[in-house]
Motif scaffolding. Structure first.
Motif, PDB file in Angstrom:
ATOM      1  N   GLU A 123     -45.299  39.773  57.942  1.00 39.54           N
ATOM      2  CA  GLU A 123     -45.096  40.127  56.911  1.00 39.54           C
ATOM      3  C   GLU A 123     -45.387  39.684  55.467  1.00 39.54           C
ATOM      4  N   ILE A 124     -45.779  38.466  55.723  1.00 43.11           N
ATOM      5  CA  ILE A 124     -46.860  37.418  54.911  1.00 43.11           C
ATOM      6  C   ILE A 124     -48.507  37.921  54.693  1.00 43.11           C
ATOM      7  N   ASP A 125     -49.254  38.335  56.210  1.00 46.28           N
ATOM      8  CA  ASP A 125     -49.592  38.564  56.409  1.00 46.28           C
ATOM      9  C   ASP A 125     -50.616  39.672  55.731  1.00 46.28           C
ATOM     10  N   GLU A 126     -49.181  40.716  55.371  1.00 46.65           N
ATOM     11  CA  GLU A 126     -49.397  41.410  55.260  1.00 46.65           C
ATOM     12  C   GLU A 126     -49.776  41.970  53.345  1.00 46.65           C
ATOM     13  N   LYS A 127     -48.525  41.298  52.838  1.00 40.58           N
ATOM     14  CA  LYS A 127     -48.854  40.637  51.612  1.00 40.58           C
ATOM     15  C   LYS A 127     -49.843  39.117  50.890  1.00 40.58           C
ATOM     16  N   LEU A 128     -50.767  38.996  51.832  1.00 36.01           N
ATOM     17  CA  LEU A 128     -50.733  37.893  51.551  1.00 36.01           C
ATOM     18  C   LEU A 128     -52.472  37.807  50.071  1.00 36.01           C
ATOM     19  N   ASP A 129     -53.197  39.748  50.663  1.00 37.22           N
ATOM     20  CA  ASP A 129     -54.268  39.927  49.599  1.00 37.22           C
ATOM     21  C   ASP A 129     -53.413  40.278  48.286  1.00 37.22           C
ATOM     22  N   SER A 130     -52.670  40.749  48.230  1.00 37.08           N
ATOM     23  CA  SER A 130     -51.576  41.569  46.869  1.00 37.08           C
ATOM     24  C   SER A 130     -51.022  39.965  45.810  1.00 37.08           C
ATOM     25  N   ILE A 131     -50.567  39.058  46.818  1.00 36.76           N
ATOM     26  CA  ILE A 131     -50.397  37.569  46.075  1.00 36.76           C
ATOM     27  C   ILE A 131     -51.871  36.671  45.751  1.00 36.76           C
ATOM     28  N   LEU A 132     -52.595  37.078  45.917  1.00 33.25           N
ATOM     29  CA  LEU A 132     -54.119  36.627  46.319  1.00 33.25           C
ATOM     30  C   LEU A 132     -54.285  37.129  44.850  1.00 33.25           C
ATOM     31  N   GLU A 133     -54.562  38.382  44.864  1.00 32.63           N
ATOM     32  CA  GLU A 133     -54.868  39.397  43.228  1.00 32.63           C
ATOM     33  C   GLU A 133     -54.156  39.753  42.245  1.00 32.63           C
ATOM     34  N   PHE A 134     -52.714  38.812  42.082  1.00 27.02           N
ATOM     35  CA  PHE A 134     -51.964  38.774  41.394  1.00 27.02           C
ATOM     36  C   PHE A 134     -51.526  37.672  40.780  1.00 27.02           C
ATOM     37  N   ALA A 135     -52.211  36.808  41.463  1.00 23.51           N
ATOM     38  CA  ALA A 135     -52.006  34.458  41.306  1.00 23.51           C
ATOM     39  C   ALA A 135     -53.716  34.301  40.263  1.00 23.51           C
ATOM     40  N   ASP A 136     -54.013  35.304  41.173  1.00 22.55           N
ATOM     41  CA  ASP A 136     -55.828  35.112  40.343  1.00 22.55           C
ATOM     42  C   ASP A 136     -56.487  33.978  40.157  1.00 22.55           C
ATOM     43  N   ILE A 137     -56.271  32.548  41.317  1.00 23.37           N
ATOM     44  CA  ILE A 137     -56.516  31.663  40.691  1.00 23.37           C
ATOM     45  C   ILE A 137     -57.953  31.573  41.291  1.00 23.37           C
ATOM     46  N   GLY A 138     -58.704  32.160  41.295  1.00 25.68           N
ATOM     47  CA  GLY A 138     -59.380  31.976  42.855  1.00 25.68           C
ATOM     48  C   GLY A 138     -59.741  30.821  43.927  1.00 25.68           C
ATOM     49  N   GLU A 139     -60.573  29.840  44.129  1.00 28.97           N
ATOM     50  CA  GLU A 139     -61.159  29.019  45.205  1.00 28.97           C
ATOM     51  C   GLU A 139     -59.651  27.567  45.261  1.00 28.97           C
ATOM     52  N   TYR A 140     -59.187  27.802  44.484  1.00 31.22           N
ATOM     53  CA  TYR A 140     -58.381  26.607  43.831  1.00 31.22           C
ATOM     54  C   TYR A 140     -57.332  26.927  45.112  1.00 31.22           C
ATOM     55  N   VAL A 141     -56.686  28.362  45.752  1.00 31.91           N
ATOM     56  CA  VAL A 141     -56.005  28.465  47.116  1.00 31.91           C
ATOM     57  C   VAL A 141     -56.278  27.637  47.888  1.00 31.91           C
ATOM     58  N   TYR A 142     -57.386  26.891  48.194  1.00 27.45           N
ATOM     59  CA  TYR A 142     -57.720  26.792  49.040  1.00 27.45           C
ATOM     60  C   TYR A 142     -57.341  24.982  49.007  1.00 27.45           C
ATOM     61  N   GLN A 143     -57.297  24.801  47.493  1.00 26.51           N
ATOM     62  CA  GLN A 143     -56.732  22.581  47.351  1.00 26.51           C
ATOM     63  C   GLN A 143     -55.739  22.523  47.382  1.00 26.51           C
ATOM     64  N   PRO A 144     -55.066  21.153  47.588  1.00 26.88           N
ATOM     65  CA  PRO A 144     -54.260  20.745  47.671  1.00 26.88           C
ATOM     66  C   PRO A 144     -52.910  21.808  46.075  1.00 26.88           C
ATOM     67  N   VAL A 145     -51.965  21.872  45.766  1.00 30.28           N
ATOM     68  CA  VAL A 145     -51.054  22.066  45.363  1.00 30.28           C
ATOM     69  C   VAL A 145     -51.719  21.055  43.834  1.00 30.28           C
ATOM     70  N   LYS A 146     -51.357  19.867  44.269  1.00 30.65           N
ATOM     71  CA  LYS A 146     -51.287  18.218  43.738  1.00 30.65           C
ATOM     72  C   LYS A 146     -52.787  18.523  42.195  1.00 30.65           C
ATOM     73  N   THR A 147     -53.670  19.569  43.012  1.00 30.95           N
ATOM     74  CA  THR A 147     -54.862  19.423  42.276  1.00 30.95           C
ATOM     75  C   THR A 147     -54.654  20.957  41.293  1.00 30.95           C
ATOM     76  N   TYR A 148     -53.843  21.767  40.910  1.00 31.89           N
ATOM     77  CA  TYR A 148     -53.594  22.477  39.973  1.00 31.89           C
ATOM     78  C   TYR A 148     -52.516  21.981  38.600  1.00 31.89           C
ATOM     79  N   SER A 149     -53.627  23.017  37.879  1.00 36.16           N
ATOM     80  CA  SER A 149     -52.944  22.834  36.760  1.00 36.16           C
ATOM     81  C   SER A 149     -51.751  23.165  36.959  1.00 36.16           C
TER      82      SER A 149
END
Length: 442
Positions: A123-149
């Motif tokens: 179910e998460i696989d099916e929603k992954l693209d819409s989640i990434l598009e909505f968040a719109d944080i680019g390549e940061y999605v592959y970085q540890p979240v501790k590095t996020y603003s």
């Protein structure tokens, strides 16, 4: 009933408060006599029924129990007493990112959070693209979240919560995250949920959003449910609570007497049960011949009292209808029952759902900042151009002030008069910017 999404029955939540950590340890080990804690009742026998497809708002002052009841509904907390029944899969926007692991990257946290909510990997696989598009944080999605603003963090957390397809959405002050463009995207998604008939429970201090989205509103105060009803009704009551002017409903026979006195006061008729000295210092409000709202909300300390009010058009005629584009005046006369440092005269115009559209006061306009004496009367005129769209509106009036830095309401009349705006040209939204348009062929 089959259509009930959430049923809260006699729910209480009691927190144990300890002065110091050692007191908690002593009580756990049974050392010493008696209790080492005090009890704080965050919720006091709250009952709540939310039906499938409803959007229900919960409002109240800080510490009223709003977040506590949401956490109990979502299972984050257990009630001390009472029962909660939930029919449907919940996605909660409470403490955004609370389930994130700072060492994981964005993708890993999406799967972690989705699994915690109760979704399968497929179910998460099916929603992954819409989640990434909505968040719109680019390549940061592959970085540890501790590095996020902080902005990137909440964007991802919100995207996960709102794009996993729940039957019930729980929202706690989470629609104002990120920049203005992301906020617009959040509200658009919220509207989509409403159109799809999802059940939504919405807690916010943004009363305009509560008024716009909620079918019904519940008002909490200090752990007690004060009431529930339309957004307009509950928001007006909430404003009384904010300024310490809310009075609990009286027994039915007493309230009938009060309602009769209020109707008589609106007509200028003295009630036989009223005290003469109160009638002299608190004259009944008069609307100069205009139709007054029989269900107006009136409260205040009455150190200053609005005794007359009306609307006049650009020709000086008392009316409830104003032509769009013309100038009009809101008038009120105020009797001073006591000496006051610097009263503030105000008006507000709301739409029929209770959303405040516009308004001003003498403090904002820097037009009157003077002391007044008991027995004096003042006439106040607000004159402006009518640029609201054609339609029906409600006018509220008020006299307030500050006493030793404490905001005080002397007299408020909510939704006292109807205001009809007559227009042969409406634009988008609440008001007209009077645009000038040029179209040139090149």
């Amino acid at each position: 009933m089959d259509n009930i999404a959430i049923q809260v029955t006699d729910v209480e939540k009691i927190y144990k408060l300890y002065d110091k950590p050692s007191d908690r340890l002593k009580e756990a080990l049974g050392i010493g006599r008696g209790k080492h804690h005090t009890e704080h009742r965050a919720l006091k026998g709250v009952n709540l029924t939310i039906r499938q497809g409803e959007c229900v708002g919960i409002i109240g002052t800080n510490g009223s129990g709003k977040s506590t009841i949401l956490k109990i509904i979502t299972g984050v907390l257990n009630p001390t007493r009472g029962n909660v029944t939930v029919n449907g899969r919940i996605s909660a926007l409470l403490e955004l990112g609370a389930g994130f692991n700072n060492e994981y990257n964005g993708i890993e946290n999406i799967y972690l959070n989705g699994t915690m909510i109760g979704f399968t990997e497929k179910e998460i696989d099916e929603k992954l693209d819409s989640i990434l598009e909505f968040a719109d944080i680019g390549e940061y999605v592959y970085q540890p979240v501790k590095t996020y603003s902080s902005g990137m963090f909440v964007r991802l957390a919100f995207a996960v919560a709102i794009n996993i397809d729940p039957e019930i959405l729980i929202v706690d002050e989470a629609l104002s995250v990120g920049d203005v463009f992301f906020q617009a995207k959040c509200y658009h998604k919220f509207e989509e949920f409403k159109e799809m008939g999802k059940t939504i429970v919405f807690v916010s201090h943004d009363l305009s959003s509560i008024s716009k989205y909620c079918d019904r509103v519940v008002l909490l105060n200090q752990g007690t449910k004060l009431g529930e009803g339309s957004a307009k009704e509950m928001i007006d009551t909430y404003k009384q609570v904010l300024v310490g002017q809310y009075a609990a409903p009286e027994p039915e026979h007493d309230r009938l007497v009060d309602d009769e006195q209020l109707r008589n006061a609106a007509k200028g008729v003295k009630s036989e049960t009223s005290k003469p000295e109160e009638e002299e210092c608190l004259p009944a409000a008069q609307s100069g011949g205009m139709a007054e709202n029989p269900e107006l909300l009136e409260y205040g300390s009455k150190k200053a009292v609005i005794t007359e009010y009306h609307i006049t058009d650009d020709k000086g005629v008392i009316t409830s209808a104003v032509l769009k584009g013309s100038r009009f005046t809101i008038y009120m006369k105020v009797h001073m029952a006591e000496d006051l440092h610097a009263p503030i005269f105000a008006f507000t115009i709301k739409n029929v759902r209770g959303t405040e559209i516009t308004g001003t006061n003498t403090m904002f306009e820097k037009s009157f900042l003077e002391p007044v004496a008991a027995g004096e009367e003042y006439e106040v005129n607000f004159t402006q151009e009518m640029n609201l769209q054609g339609g029906e509106y409600l006018l509220s009036l008020g006299v307030t002030g500050y006493e030793e830095d404490d905001f005080t309401v002397y007299h408020r009349l909510y939704d006292v008069l109807n205001l009809t705006v007559i227009s042969d040209k409406n634009t988008v939204g609440f008001y007209d910017m009077n645009s000038r348009i040029e179209v040139c062929k090149r």
